[in-house]
Design a protein around this motif. Structure first.
Motif, PDB file in Angstrom:
ATOM      1  N   ALA A 148     -79.698  64.627  78.827  1.00  7.16           N
ATOM      2  CA  ALA A 148     -81.009  64.673  79.478  1.00  7.16           C
ATOM      3  C   ALA A 148     -81.260  63.369  80.204  1.00  7.16           C
ATOM      4  CB  ALA A 148     -82.112  64.928  78.450  1.00  7.16           C
ATOM      5  N   ASP A 149     -82.088  63.449  81.225  1.00  6.66           N
ATOM      6  CA  ASP A 149     -82.480  62.240  81.947  1.00  6.66           C
ATOM      7  C   ASP A 149     -83.570  61.516  81.162  1.00  6.66           C
ATOM      8  OD1 ASP A 149     -85.335  62.968  83.412  1.00  6.66           O
ATOM      9  OD2 ASP A 149     -84.046  64.718  83.069  1.00  6.66           O
ATOM     10  N   ALA A 188     -82.007  62.824  88.399  1.00  8.60           N
ATOM     11  CA  ALA A 188     -82.006  63.379  87.054  1.00  8.60           C
ATOM     12  C   ALA A 188     -80.820  64.301  86.834  1.00  8.60           C
ATOM     13  CB  ALA A 188     -83.312  64.128  86.795  1.00  8.60           C
ATOM     14  N   SER A 189     -80.399  65.021  87.858  1.00  4.87           N
ATOM     15  CA  SER A 189     -79.258  65.925  87.711  1.00  4.87           C
ATOM     16  C   SER A 189     -77.961  65.168  87.469  1.00  4.87           C
ATOM     17  CB  SER A 189     -79.134  66.806  88.956  1.00  4.87           C
ATOM     18  OG  SER A 189     -78.864  66.011  90.107  1.00  4.87           O
ATOM     19  N   CYS A 190     -77.904  63.904  87.893  1.00  6.86           N
ATOM     20  CA  CYS A 190     -76.679  63.123  87.657  1.00  6.86           C
ATOM     21  C   CYS A 190     -76.449  62.877  86.162  1.00  6.86           C
ATOM     22  CB  CYS A 190     -76.756  61.788  88.403  1.00  6.86           C
ATOM     23  SG  CYS A 190     -76.814  61.970  90.209  1.00  6.86           S
ATOM     24  N   PHE A 191     -77.494  62.872  85.377  1.00  8.12           N
ATOM     25  CA  PHE A 191     -77.348  62.650  83.937  1.00  8.12           C
ATOM     26  C   PHE A 191     -76.719  63.852  83.233  1.00  8.12           C
ATOM     27  CE2 PHE A 191     -80.471  59.474  85.022  1.00  8.12           C
ATOM     28  CZ  PHE A 191     -80.178  58.414  84.177  1.00  8.12           C
ATOM     29  N   LEU A 192     -76.685  65.004  83.891  1.00 15.34           N
ATOM     30  CA  LEU A 192     -76.099  66.196  83.278  1.00 15.34           C
ATOM     31  C   LEU A 192     -74.603  66.291  83.503  1.00 15.34           C
ATOM     32  CD1 LEU A 192     -78.768  68.891  84.221  1.00 15.34           C
ATOM     33  CD2 LEU A 192     -78.740  67.302  82.285  1.00 15.34           C
ATOM     34  N   ILE A 193     -74.054  65.402  84.346  1.00 14.88           N
ATOM     35  CA  ILE A 193     -72.636  65.471  84.667  1.00 14.88           C
ATOM     36  C   ILE A 193     -71.828  64.929  83.492  1.00 14.88           C
ATOM     37  CG2 ILE A 193     -70.848  64.676  86.247  1.00 14.88           C
ATOM     38  CD1 ILE A 193     -72.992  64.426  88.386  1.00 14.88           C
ATOM     39  N   GLY A 194     -70.800  65.627  83.134  1.00 13.40           N
ATOM     40  CA  GLY A 194     -69.948  65.184  82.026  1.00 13.40           C
ATOM     41  C   GLY A 194     -69.355  66.370  81.294  1.00 13.40           C
TER      42      GLY A 194
END
Length: 449
Positions: A190-191, A98-104
């Motif tokens: 968000a995930d 889920a934390s990978c979706f916050l990257i950007g």
């Protein structure tokens, strides 16, 4: 040996030189303690910032997942239960994913545009959100959210290449009078499950004023006092513009008031006497007390009536005061006056203030509102008291008695869908209207009466 004895005695009496004890060691200790304090403060500040960052992205569902993961690891490894260990590792993998979706990167340029900031209740207002990518690389798509009052307008923005723009339109409903806060626009990552959510606010919040509906009242309809130079009253004075009669001179009268032709005829000094003129000062008092209204429709009609009267007076360049019941906090209820003056410099400012008024059980009823208005506003010539159908005739007569003699008091009772009527009780004129359009005809009847 006898000659060296005094020398030994002097030597024995001389104290040894003082030797500093631990000077360099104490300095190093103080520096160490100070460095430790600074390190502790920096560590505490960093931990606080890290906790704030974590708490800002973890949703309530995410906190529940973290609790389950921690409890599963604790129980699983403590009691040797493989099932709990598997649950813990599965939850941990889910949180990492889920934390990978916050990257950007969040390097957008976002603007919120409203074509107007003031509308009449019932009109539809379009709003537009413009997003631009000012960077040299493609930015991933995010969710765009615009808070509109208690609601939320959501957009799915695709990824944007270098210099590319994205825009979308939303509609602001204005079914009810009030002040609607819009924005600030925010982007959200968000995930899919909703464990983590990262929000960034971009634009400032703007306010949309939803004005009450008003009706155009002809200038003569409100002209209970139509003379721009002032209307003569029954109060007599020695200096004004409205001549009343002649009387004999008494000590203290001004010599310029002597009427020489009458003096020559009668053989006695005669002076002019005038009726005091009063400048037209219209006051509209709107009750905000729950006890004066049967329902919300009555109150909205009363706000529209107050707005219509005030706007007509402003257009006619009359001296006008629009007041409403104040709603002070509980702690200051005894110290604060129960009157709130609305701005009447321009039509827009008056309607802006009327957009924000609302009923309250703590507001003064119409009789007490009239007392506060009579004590606060000076020089009133015509007073309109706007209330609902719950207000009794006795209460209106009591309210009218609060004003000084010579003030024309008109009570406007708002009762939706009733037949309009007009009656006069002593010096009080009472109008009952069922629709806002009835106000124009009722005021014309009042003037003729």
């Amino acid at each position: 040996m006898t000659q060296g004895a005094p020398i030994d005695a002097v030597t024995a009496l001389t104290p040894p030189a003082a030797v500093p004890v631990g000077t360099s060691g104490d300095g190093r200790l103080a520096e160490t303690v100070a460095a430790g304090v600074r390190f502790a403060r920096e560590a505490s500040a960093r931990a606080t910032r890290a906790l704030h960052v974590v708490s800002s992205v973890v949703t309530p569902l995410g906190w529940a997942a973290l609790t389950v993961v921690g409890a599963s690891f604790l129980v699983g490894y403590a009691l040797g239960w493989t099932e709990f260990i598997v649950i813990g590792w599965a939850g941990l993998v889910l949180l990492v994913a889920a934390s990978c979706f916050l990257i950007g990167r969040n390097a957008f340029e976002i603007h919120l545009h409203l074509p107007v900031d003031r509308v009449v209740v019932g009109e539809r207002v379009p709003g537009q959100v413009n997003v631009r990518n000012p960077t040299r690389r493609r930015l991933p798509g995010v969710g765009v959210e615009v808070p509109v009052g208690a609601g939320l307008a959501e957009f799915a923005m695709p990824s944007l290449a270098r210099g590319e723009d994205f825009s979308d339109v939303f509609i602001v409903p204005t079914r009810k009078r009030g002040v609607i806060p819009i924005g600030p626009v925010r982007t959200a990552r968000a995930d899919p499950i909703g464990l983590l959510r990262r929000e960034v606010a971009w634009s400032e919040q703007v306010s949309l004023f939803v004005h009450p509906r008003t009706v155009s009242i002809p200038s003569m309809s409100t002209g209970f006092i139509r003379d721009l130079e002032g209307n003569p009253t029954r109060d007599l004075t020695n200096s004004d513009v409205s001549f009343h009669a002649l009387r004999e001179y008494v000590a203290g009268d001004e010599r310029r008031a002597i009427h020489w032709k009458s003096t020559a005829k009668t053989g006695r000094f005669m002076v002019r006497q005038f009726e005091e003129s009063r400048r037209s000062h219209l006051m509209v008092a709107l009750s905000l007390a729950d006890s004066d209204y049967a329902d919300e429709d009555e109150f909205e009609l009363a706000v529209s009536v107050a707005g219509s009267l005030g706007v007509r007076a402003i257009r006619d360049a009359r001296t006008v005061s629009v007041v409403a019941s104040a709603v002070p906090p509980d702690s200051n209820r005894r110290r604060m006056p129960g009157l709130r003056s609305l701005r009447t410099l321009t039509r827009a400012r008056l309607l802006d203030d009327l957009s924000g008024v609302d009923r309250s059980s703590a507001a003064l009823p119409v009789s007490e509102l009239a007392r506060a208005a009579a004590d606060t506003v000076a020089g009133i010539s015509v007073a309109f008291l706007v209330c609902g159908s719950v207000t009794t005739l006795t209460q209106l007569c009591t309210a009218a008695s609060r004003f000084p003699a010579g003030v024309d008091v008109v009570a406007v009772i708002c009762a939706p869908e009733t037949v309009p009527s007009f009656r006069r009780v002593a010096e009080l004129s009472v109008l009952t209207i069922g629709y806002l359009e009835d106000l124009q005809h009722s005021l014309a009847r009042t003037k003729a009466a």
